[in-house]
Design a protein around this motif. Structure first.
Motif, PDB file in Angstrom:
ATOM      1  N   THR A 104       0.955  -1.673   0.476  1.00 37.01           N
ATOM      2  CA  THR A 104       0.159   0.441  -0.131  1.00 37.01           C
ATOM      3  C   THR A 104       0.549   1.364  -0.224  1.00 37.01           C
ATOM      4  O   THR A 104       0.457   2.767  -0.146  1.00 37.01           O
ATOM      5  N   GLY A 105       2.281   1.281   0.700  1.00 36.39           N
ATOM      6  CA  GLY A 105       2.925   2.361   0.414  1.00 36.39           C
ATOM      7  C   GLY A 105       2.891   3.112   0.996  1.00 36.39           C
ATOM      8  O   GLY A 105       3.246   3.818   2.283  1.00 36.39           O
ATOM      9  N   GLN A 106       1.865   2.285   2.325  1.00 34.09           N
ATOM     10  CA  GLN A 106       1.423   3.540   3.720  1.00 34.09           C
ATOM     11  C   GLN A 106       2.796   2.805   5.054  1.00 34.09           C
ATOM     12  O   GLN A 106       2.635   1.133   4.508  1.00 34.09           O
ATOM     13  N   PRO A 107       3.067   3.098   5.690  1.00 35.34           N
ATOM     14  CA  PRO A 107       3.534   2.995   6.822  1.00 35.34           C
ATOM     15  C   PRO A 107       2.846   2.023   7.795  1.00 35.34           C
ATOM     16  O   PRO A 107       2.769   2.742   8.456  1.00 35.34           O
ATOM     17  N   TRP A 108       2.380   0.883   7.744  1.00 33.70           N
ATOM     18  CA  TRP A 108       1.646   0.043   8.707  1.00 33.70           C
ATOM     19  C   TRP A 108       2.214  -0.713   9.957  1.00 33.70           C
ATOM     20  O   TRP A 108       2.919  -0.874   9.098  1.00 33.70           O
TER      21      TRP A 108
END
Length: 187
Positions: A104-108
């Motif tokens: 997703t390219g998000q820092p989860w």
């Protein structure tokens, strides 16, 4: 084949599909029969696309070791989704969740997954916008979309509050004072 799936050859599968469609046609419910035929077409298109993709990926380097080819197949969303659908994906649910979220390219950061309820709790580890409800809903939807094919066990995503980010401090030029002197040149 693992996962309790029985092995069908093409002839047997075709015969079984025809029997089901014939039973529906005999029921006299034309709408149900049309819907069943459409369902068969959609599934055939889906499986055909997955098999075509698998062959394309394998064909890129037919001399690659099986381990490398497996990683290539698992890295493709369509093929990986087919493997998950049939219980053939070699990764456990936590690994598949991490793989999906990485895309997703998000820092989860996973705060927890409850397999009994299907609830996945996530928190963002970096900046992701203004923090308003619209942004949070969009982020949750991004996670849900990424998880849909790789981790269908996840039925709900809850975002936990991230650590409070510092307020944005804006620095600009000071207003001019009476007498034409700016604060920087005032005595």
């Amino acid at each position: 084949m693992s996962g309790g799936h029985r092995t069908l050859d093409a002839e047997t599968a075709g015969r079984l599909v025809e029997q089901v469609l014939d039973r529906l046609a005999a029921s006299g419910d034309r709408a149900a029969c049309d819907a069943a035929e459409e369902l068969v077409r959609v599934l055939m298109d889906f499986y055909g696309a997955g098999l075509a993709r698998a062959m394309e990926l394998i064909g890129r380097d037919p001399q690659a070791p099986a381990r490398d080819l497996t990683e290539v197949l698992l890295g493709d969303e369509l093929v990986a989704g087919l493997l998950v659908l049939h219980g053939l994906h070699p990764d456990d649910v936590h690994t598949r969740i991490a793989r999906a979220l990485d895309g997703t390219g998000q820092p989860w950061q996973t705060a927890g997954f409850d397999p009994a309820t299907g609830v996945l709790r996530l928190r963002l580890t970096g900046s992701s916008g203004c923090g308003c409800a619209g942004t949070r809903e969009a982020l949750a939807q991004t996670a849900k979309d990424a998880l849909a094919s790789l981790a269908p066990e996840v039925t709900s995503v809850e975002l936990e509050a991230a650590a409070k980010e510092p307020a944005l401090l804006q620095i600009g030029a000071a207003p001019h004072r009476a007498g034409g002197r700016s604060p920087a040149t005032a005595p």
